[in-house]
Structure formats: structure tokens, C-alpha cells
Design a protein around this motif. Structure first.
Motif, PDB file in Angstrom:
ATOM      1  N   ALA A   4       0.858  -1.185   0.000  1.00  0.00           N
ATOM      2  CA  ALA A   4       0.000   0.000   0.000  1.00  0.00           C
ATOM      3  C   ALA A   4       0.893   1.233   0.000  1.00  0.00           C
ATOM      4  CB  ALA A   4      -0.898   0.004   1.234  1.00  0.00           C
ATOM      5  N   ALA A   5       0.693   2.110  -0.966  1.00  0.00           N
ATOM      6  CA  ALA A   5       1.420   3.376  -1.028  1.00  0.00           C
ATOM      7  C   ALA A   5       0.619   4.412  -0.249  1.00  0.00           C
ATOM      8  CB  ALA A   5       1.595   3.823  -2.470  1.00  0.00           C
ATOM      9  N   ILE A   6       1.269   5.089   0.702  1.00  0.00           N
ATOM     10  CA  ILE A   6       0.592   6.057   1.561  1.00  0.00           C
ATOM     11  C   ILE A   6       1.313   7.390   1.465  1.00  0.00           C
ATOM     12  CG2 ILE A   6      -0.122   6.593   3.911  1.00  0.00           C
ATOM     13  CD1 ILE A   6       0.197   3.509   4.454  1.00  0.00           C
ATOM     14  N   THR A   7       0.577   8.429   1.096  1.00  0.00           N
ATOM     15  CA  THR A   7       1.137   9.782   1.053  1.00  0.00           C
ATOM     16  C   THR A   7       0.320  10.654   1.993  1.00  0.00           C
ATOM     17  OG1 THR A   7       1.792   9.481  -1.247  1.00  0.00           O
ATOM     18  CG2 THR A   7       1.750  11.739  -0.410  1.00  0.00           C
ATOM     19  N   TYR A   8       0.978  11.198   3.006  1.00  0.00           N
ATOM     20  CA  TYR A   8       0.320  12.089   3.950  1.00  0.00           C
ATOM     21  C   TYR A   8       0.451  13.517   3.429  1.00  0.00           C
ATOM     22  CZ  TYR A   8       0.518   8.086   7.124  1.00  0.00           C
ATOM     23  OH  TYR A   8       0.375   6.849   7.690  1.00  0.00           O
ATOM     24  N   PHE A  31       0.652  -6.816  16.149  1.00  0.00           N
ATOM     25  CA  PHE A  31       0.567  -6.522  14.719  1.00  0.00           C
ATOM     26  C   PHE A  31       1.987  -6.612  14.184  1.00  0.00           C
ATOM     27  CE2 PHE A  31      -3.424  -4.142  15.478  1.00  0.00           C
ATOM     28  CZ  PHE A  31      -4.155  -4.610  14.398  1.00  0.00           C
ATOM     29  N   GLN A  32       2.137  -7.131  12.981  1.00  0.00           N
ATOM     30  CA  GLN A  32       3.443  -7.134  12.320  1.00  0.00           C
ATOM     31  C   GLN A  32       3.249  -6.671  10.886  1.00  0.00           C
ATOM     32  OE1 GLN A  32       4.761 -11.216  12.961  1.00  0.00           O
ATOM     33  NE2 GLN A  32       5.980 -10.538  14.705  1.00  0.00           N
ATOM     34  N   PHE A  33       4.211  -5.894  10.391  1.00  0.00           N
ATOM     35  CA  PHE A  33       4.163  -5.434   9.013  1.00  0.00           C
ATOM     36  C   PHE A  33       5.534  -4.943   8.588  1.00  0.00           C
ATOM     37  CE2 PHE A  33       2.963  -1.907  11.762  1.00  0.00           C
ATOM     38  CZ  PHE A  33       3.658  -0.814  11.269  1.00  0.00           C
ATOM     39  N   TRP A  34       5.671  -4.783   7.288  1.00  0.00           N
ATOM     40  CA  TRP A  34       6.869  -4.191   6.697  1.00  0.00           C
ATOM     41  C   TRP A  34       6.532  -2.762   6.285  1.00  0.00           C
ATOM     42  CZ3 TRP A  34      11.640  -6.394   6.343  1.00  0.00           C
ATOM     43  CH2 TRP A  34      11.727  -7.761   6.589  1.00  0.00           C
ATOM     44  N   VAL A  35       7.482  -1.852   6.463  1.00  0.00           N
ATOM     45  CA  VAL A  35       7.282  -0.474   6.031  1.00  0.00           C
ATOM     46  C   VAL A  35       8.549   0.018   5.334  1.00  0.00           C
ATOM     47  CG1 VAL A  35       7.949   0.485   8.289  1.00  0.00           C
ATOM     48  CG2 VAL A  35       6.577   1.853   6.735  1.00  0.00           C
ATOM     49  N   LEU A  36       8.355   0.660   4.187  1.00  0.00           N
ATOM     50  CA  LEU A  36       9.434   1.364   3.493  1.00  0.00           C
ATOM     51  C   LEU A  36       9.250   2.817   3.877  1.00  0.00           C
ATOM     52  CD1 LEU A  36      11.793   1.343   1.467  1.00  0.00           C
ATOM     53  CD2 LEU A  36      10.115   1.651  -0.348  1.00  0.00           C
ATOM     54  N   GLY A  65      13.930   5.014   2.857  1.00  0.00           N
ATOM     55  CA  GLY A  65      14.395   4.185   1.752  1.00  0.00           C
ATOM     56  C   GLY A  65      14.802   2.777   2.117  1.00  0.00           C
ATOM     57  N   GLN A  66      14.383   2.287   3.272  1.00  0.00           N
ATOM     58  CA  GLN A  66      14.773   0.952   3.727  1.00  0.00           C
ATOM     59  C   GLN A  66      13.553   0.203   4.231  1.00  0.00           C
ATOM     60  OE1 GLN A  66      18.007   1.036   6.550  1.00  0.00           O
ATOM     61  NE2 GLN A  66      17.294  -0.797   7.557  1.00  0.00           N
ATOM     62  N   TRP A  67      13.338  -1.017   3.730  1.00  0.00           N
ATOM     63  CA  TRP A  67      12.262  -1.849   4.252  1.00  0.00           C
ATOM     64  C   TRP A  67      12.616  -2.264   5.671  1.00  0.00           C
ATOM     65  CZ3 TRP A  67       7.525  -2.345   2.507  1.00  0.00           C
ATOM     66  CH2 TRP A  67       7.262  -2.118   1.159  1.00  0.00           C
ATOM     67  N   THR A  68      11.682  -2.061   6.593  1.00  0.00           N
ATOM     68  CA  THR A  68      11.885  -2.365   8.007  1.00  0.00           C
ATOM     69  C   THR A  68      10.718  -3.213   8.501  1.00  0.00           C
ATOM     70  OG1 THR A  68      13.002  -0.236   8.306  1.00  0.00           O
ATOM     71  CG2 THR A  68      12.233  -1.354  10.298  1.00  0.00           C
ATOM     72  N   PHE A  69      11.036  -4.298   9.211  1.00  0.00           N
ATOM     73  CA  PHE A  69      10.007  -5.150   9.798  1.00  0.00           C
ATOM     74  C   PHE A  69       9.627  -4.570  11.148  1.00  0.00           C
ATOM     75  CE2 PHE A  69       8.562  -9.002  12.103  1.00  0.00           C
ATOM     76  CZ  PHE A  69       7.529  -9.355  11.250  1.00  0.00           C
ATOM     77  N   VAL A  70       8.327  -4.385  11.366  1.00  0.00           N
ATOM     78  CA  VAL A  70       7.834  -3.755  12.594  1.00  0.00           C
ATOM     79  C   VAL A  70       6.931  -4.728  13.337  1.00  0.00           C
ATOM     80  CG1 VAL A  70       6.462  -1.846  13.525  1.00  0.00           C
ATOM     81  CG2 VAL A  70       7.894  -1.478  11.505  1.00  0.00           C
ATOM     82  N   TYR A 100       5.506   3.091   2.111  1.00  0.00           N
ATOM     83  CA  TYR A 100       4.824   1.867   1.691  1.00  0.00           C
ATOM     84  C   TYR A 100       4.698   0.917   2.861  1.00  0.00           C
ATOM     85  CZ  TYR A 100       5.808   3.680  -2.924  1.00  0.00           C
ATOM     86  OH  TYR A 100       5.862   4.479  -4.035  1.00  0.00           O
ATOM     87  N   VAL A 101       3.547   0.253   2.956  1.00  0.00           N
ATOM     88  CA  VAL A 101       3.283  -0.740   3.998  1.00  0.00           C
ATOM     89  C   VAL A 101       2.884  -2.037   3.309  1.00  0.00           C
ATOM     90  CG1 VAL A 101       1.784  -1.365   5.927  1.00  0.00           C
ATOM     91  CG2 VAL A 101       2.596   0.990   5.682  1.00  0.00           C
ATOM     92  N   ASP A 102       3.418  -3.158   3.797  1.00  0.00           N
ATOM     93  CA  ASP A 102       3.147  -4.458   3.185  1.00  0.00           C
ATOM     94  C   ASP A 102       3.026  -5.535   4.266  1.00  0.00           C
ATOM     95  OD1 ASP A 102       2.701  -6.189   1.082  1.00  0.00           O
ATOM     96  OD2 ASP A 102       4.752  -6.167   0.345  1.00  0.00           O
TER      97      ASP A 102
END
Length: 108
Positions: A4-8, A31-36, A65-70, A100-102
Motif C-alpha cells: 500500500a502506497a501512503i502519502t500524507y 501486529f506485524q508489518f513491513w514499512v518502506l 528508503g529501507q524496508w523495516t520489519f515492525v 509503503y506498507v506491506d
């Protein structure tokens, strides 16, 4: 997968995912997710009803600019018994570039 592309576009803007029926959290711990990320701060909070008060917030600042697992422990959100909405809110008090969230999941 497709993230999901998110622009605030405004300060304190938010991205919200809603379930038609409340999700029982029995047996789930986080909750777990990846975020760029963009390098700017965000808050995660939930709501137990559509128009209910926000839970306690979980703050994060994903690197730009880095995918991070949260992992967001449900205990940090007040240990809700049900969840109706998942919210990811901008907290830098300014518009942000696209992040981005995935693979958002409730984890056991």
C-alpha cells in the motif's frame, strides 16, 4: 506482493484499515508489518469501534528508503479484546513523501 502506497498530504494525516466486524484478538500478541519509510515519525493506534477513542499509541520512525520489519505488541496498544480499525498516523506535524506498507498481519 503489492504494498500500500501512503502519502500524507497534511500534518497528522492518517491511513486507516477497517474491518466490517470487530476482530477478536484472543490468541494474538502483536501486529506485524513491513514499512518502506521516509525517516519521519509515525504512530500506530487502533480503535475498538468505528467512532471509538484511539488506543495508546506505538511510536516508530522507519529509516528512509529501507524496508523495516515492525512488531507492535498489542500490550502497547492497551491489550484490546477486539479491533475494528488499524491506524497509521503521521506524527511529524508536516506532510510526508510516500511510504509503503506491506504484509500487515495479526501475529500469534
Amino acid at each position: 506482493s503489492k504494498a500500500a502506497a501512503i502519502t500524507y498530504n497534511a500534518a497528522t494525516a492518517g491511513f486507516s484499515l477497517r474491518s466490517a466486524t470487530a476482530i477478536n484478538t484472543s490468541g494474538y500478541t502483536a501486529f506485524q508489518f513491513w514499512v518502506l519509510g521516509t525517516g519521519k515519525p509515525l504512530n500506530v493506534h487502533i480503535q475498538t469501534t468505528d467512532d471509538g477513542a484511539a488506543s495508546k499509541q506505538f511510536a516508530l520512525t522507519p529509516p528512509a528508503g529501507q524496508w523495516t520489519f515492525v512488531t507492535v505488541p498489542l500490550s502497547t496498544l492497551g491489550s484490546p479484546s477486539v479491533i475494528k480499525r488499524f491506524n497509521l498516523q503521521e506524527s511529524s506535524n508536516a506532510p510526508q513523501t510516500t511510504l509503503y506498507v506491506d504484509e500487515l498481519v495479526l501475529a500469534r
